[in-house]
Design a protein around this motif. Structure first.
Motif, PDB file in Angstrom:
ATOM      1  N   GLU A   1       3.452   8.963  -4.269  1.00  0.00           N
ATOM      2  CA  GLU A   1       4.209   9.569  -3.319  1.00  0.00           C
ATOM      3  C   GLU A   1       3.250  10.802  -2.647  1.00  0.00           C
ATOM      4  N   SER A   2       2.510  11.412  -3.411  1.00  0.00           N
ATOM      5  CA  SER A   2       1.469  12.404  -2.780  1.00  0.00           C
ATOM      6  C   SER A   2       0.601  11.698  -1.808  1.00  0.00           C
ATOM      7  N   GLY A   3       0.414  10.486  -2.065  1.00  0.00           N
ATOM      8  CA  GLY A   3      -0.552   9.744  -1.023  1.00  0.00           C
ATOM      9  C   GLY A   3       0.338   8.858  -0.089  1.00  0.00           C
TER      10      GLY A   3
ATOM     11  N   LEU B   1       9.676   8.831   3.337  1.00  0.00           N
ATOM     12  CA  LEU B   1       9.843   9.724   4.636  1.00  0.00           C
ATOM     13  C   LEU B   1       8.906   8.945   5.526  1.00  0.00           C
ATOM     14  N   PRO B   2       9.262   9.202   7.183  1.00  0.00           N
ATOM     15  CA  PRO B   2       8.489   8.568   8.187  1.00  0.00           C
ATOM     16  C   PRO B   2       6.983   8.615   7.926  1.00  0.00           C
ATOM     17  N   GLY B   3       6.462   7.570   8.233  1.00  0.00           N
ATOM     18  CA  GLY B   3       5.149   7.471   8.107  1.00  0.00           C
ATOM     19  C   GLY B   3       4.321   6.974   6.742  1.00  0.00           C
TER      20      GLY B   3
ATOM     21  N   ALA C   1      -6.472   4.742  -2.427  1.00  0.00           N
ATOM     22  CA  ALA C   1      -6.782   6.014  -2.616  1.00  0.00           C
ATOM     23  C   ALA C   1      -6.135   7.173  -3.211  1.00  0.00           C
ATOM     24  N   ALA C   2      -4.639   6.881  -3.417  1.00  0.00           N
ATOM     25  CA  ALA C   2      -3.838   7.849  -4.339  1.00  0.00           C
ATOM     26  C   ALA C   2      -4.356   7.684  -5.750  1.00  0.00           C
ATOM     27  N   ILE C   3      -4.919   6.556  -6.289  1.00  0.00           N
ATOM     28  CA  ILE C   3      -5.250   6.489  -7.764  1.00  0.00           C
ATOM     29  C   ILE C   3      -6.797   6.658  -7.855  1.00  0.00           C
ATOM     30  N   SER C   4      -7.387   6.937  -6.593  1.00  0.00           N
ATOM     31  CA  SER C   4      -8.744   6.960  -7.119  1.00  0.00           C
ATOM     32  C   SER C   4      -9.327   8.304  -7.789  1.00  0.00           C
ATOM     33  N   THR C   5      -8.523   9.266  -7.902  1.00  0.00           N
ATOM     34  CA  THR C   5      -8.776  10.383  -8.704  1.00  0.00           C
ATOM     35  C   THR C   5      -8.483  10.021 -10.318  1.00  0.00           C
ATOM     36  N   ILE C   6      -7.710   8.929 -10.404  1.00  0.00           N
ATOM     37  CA  ILE C   6      -7.521   8.441 -11.890  1.00  0.00           C
ATOM     38  C   ILE C   6      -8.700   7.629 -12.380  1.00  0.00           C
ATOM     39  N   ALA C   7      -9.187   6.828 -11.266  1.00  0.00           N
ATOM     40  CA  ALA C   7     -10.291   5.908 -11.711  1.00  0.00           C
ATOM     41  C   ALA C   7     -11.587   6.881 -11.743  1.00  0.00           C
TER      42      ALA C   7
END
Length: 361
Positions: free
Chosen positions: A319-321, A22-24, A348-354
Motif C-alpha cells: 500500500e505504501s507503494g 485510493l485514486p491513482g 518496486a515496493a518489495i525491492s527493499t525486502i529483496a
C-alpha cells in the motif's frame, strides 16, 4: 420487538470485496482484468441500452448456442447465472437438502462456505497439502453418506495451484457416481500447465461432472456478472429451476457474445497478464517471500516465508507503494497480476525486502 431472522446466518459473514484503492493506486485485490472492455464489447452493450425496459431473454439462446458450438456440448447442458459464483449457489441448492454436506479444499474460493451455509447445507473444508494444493486423498477419505457435492477449484483461488490431469481423472473416477464433482475453472484461461486437466473433457467422460466458467476474469466482464455451468441434462434442468428468473441481463448477454467473437484479441491480453504474473513471481521469489507458483491471474505469498514478512506487513508495504492486494491475516496475501505498470509497482515496493536478503553464494 425485533423481526425474526435466521439464526444460522450468524455463521455467514458477508462477502468481502477486494479493498478499494485510493485514486491513482493499483487495485490488485480482486483478480479483475486490468484492461478496459474491447471496443466491440462496448458497442454490443450500447446497442442494448435502448431496450433495457424489457426483460432479457431468460433462455439466453445466443450465448448458449455459441458456447455449445465452441465447447462441443449440447446447449441444453449449459445454464447461466450472474457470475459463476451464482451458478455455484444454484448447484448447491439443486443437490442438497438441509444437513447435507458440500466438500471443498481450504483455503479455496472464499464464497464456498457461505453459499453452503445459506443453502442450509454443511461445509466440509479439507485442508490443502503442504504445497498449497488440493489433497485429493484426504478429500476422498472425507466423503460420507451425507456428501452431495464436491468443488474442485482448478486453478485454485487464492493459491493458484492446479490439480494434475491424471490425478483429477483418478479422483473423479473414485468418487461415487451419485455425487456431483464440480470443476470450477474460473481461471482456466491463465493455466499454462503442459498437460492441463480439461474440465469439459472430464464432463464428456464422466456422468457426475459439472464445469463452472466465468466471463469475469479473462473476458473482462466482472462488472456485468455472467457465468455458466456445463452439467448433465438432469442437473442442468434442476439448475434452471433454482435460478433467479432473468438473473443475467441483456447487457451481459450481449457482452458475452461479443467477447466470444473476439477471442483472438482477448488472447493477446491474457498472455500479457500471464507474462506479468511471471515477472511478479520472480520478484517475490527473489525477495525471499516464497510465492506459490501460480496458474491463475494472481500470485499467493504465504504468511510463513524466508523473509519473515507477514501477510499483513506485506500488505502495508504494498500500500505504501500504491498497490492494494488481498490480505488473509495469518494465512497469506494474494496479489493479482495487473498490467506492466501495476506489476512494476509491486516490484518496486518489495525491492527493499529483496535488498535485505543475503547474497547467494
Amino acid at each position: 420487538m425485533q423481526v425474526h431472522l435466521r439464526q444460522s446466518l450468524t455463521h455467514v459473514p458477508p462477502y468481502r470485496q477486494g479493498k478499494q484503492p485510493l485514486p491513482g493506486a493499483s487495485k490488485l485485490s480482486s483478480n479483475e482484468s486490468p484492461h478496459p472492455p474491447l471496443p466491440a464489447v462496448v458497442e454490443a452493450v450500447a446497442q442494448q441500452l435502448g431496450t433495457i425496459h424489457r426483460y432479457p431473454d431468460i433462455a439466453a439462446v445466443p450465448v448458449r448456442s455459441l458456447l455449445a458450438e465452441r465447447l462441443g456440448v449440447e446447449a441444453e447442458s449449459i445454464t447461466l447465472g450472474a457470475g459463476s459464483v451464482e451458478v455455484a449457489a444454484q448447484l448447491i441448492h439443486a443437490t442438497t437438502e438441509p444437513g447435507d454436506e458440500v466438500m471443498f479444499a481450504w483455503r479455496s474460493f472464499e464464497a464456498y462456505p457461505s453459499l453452503v451455509r445459506i443453502a442450509g447445507a454443511v461445509p466440509v473444508e479439507v485442508p490443502l497439502d503442504d504445497n498449497a494444493a488440493h489433497d485429493l486423498d484426504a478429500m476422498l477419505a472425507a466423503i460420507t453418506p451425507r456428501t452431495r457435492l464436491i468443488f474442485i477449484c482448478n486453478p485454485n483461488n487464492p493459491t493458484g495451484t492446479v490439480v494434475a490431469a491424471e490425478a483429477l481423472e483418478a479422483f473423479i473416477s473414485a468418487v461415487p457416481h451419485n455425487l456431483l464433482v464440480v470443476v470450477d475453472e474460473a481461471y482456466v484461461h491463465f493455466d499454462r500447465t503442459p498437460s492441463r486437466a480439461d474440465g469439459i473433457q472430464l464432463f464428456h467422460r464422466h456422468p457426475h461432472v459439472a464445469v463452472l466458467h466465468t466471463f469475469s476474469k479473462a473476458y473482462g466482464l466482472a462488472g456485468l456478472r455472467i457465468g455458466y455451468a456445463v452439467s448433465p441434462p438432469a442437473v442442468a434442468e434442476a439448475l434452471r429451476k433454482v435460478a433467479v428468473p432473468f438473473g443475467v441481463s441483456s447487457l451481459a448477454q450481449a457482452a458475452a457474445v461479443a467477447s466470444l467473437q473476439a477471442e483472438d484479441e482477448l488472447a493477446v491480453r491474457i498472455e500479457e497478464v500471464v507474462t506479468e504474473r511471471g515477472r511478479m513471481f520472480d520478484a517475490l521469489q527473489a525477495a525471499g517471500l516464497n510465492p506459490v507458483e501460480s496458474q491463475a491471474n494472481f500470485v499467493w505469498v504465504p504468511d510463513q516465508n524466508a523473509a519473515g514478512v507477514t501477510a499483513v506487513s506485506l500488505g502495508e508495504l504494498l500500500e505504501s507503494g500504491k498497490v492494494v492486494a488481498r490480505v488473509f491475516p495469518g494465512e497469506g496475501i494474494r496479489i493479482s497480476s495487473g498490467d506492466a505498470t501495476d506489476v512494476g509497482r509491486v516490484v518496486a515496493a518489495i525491492s527493499t525486502i529483496a535488498a535485505a536478503q543475503p547474497a547467494a553464494v
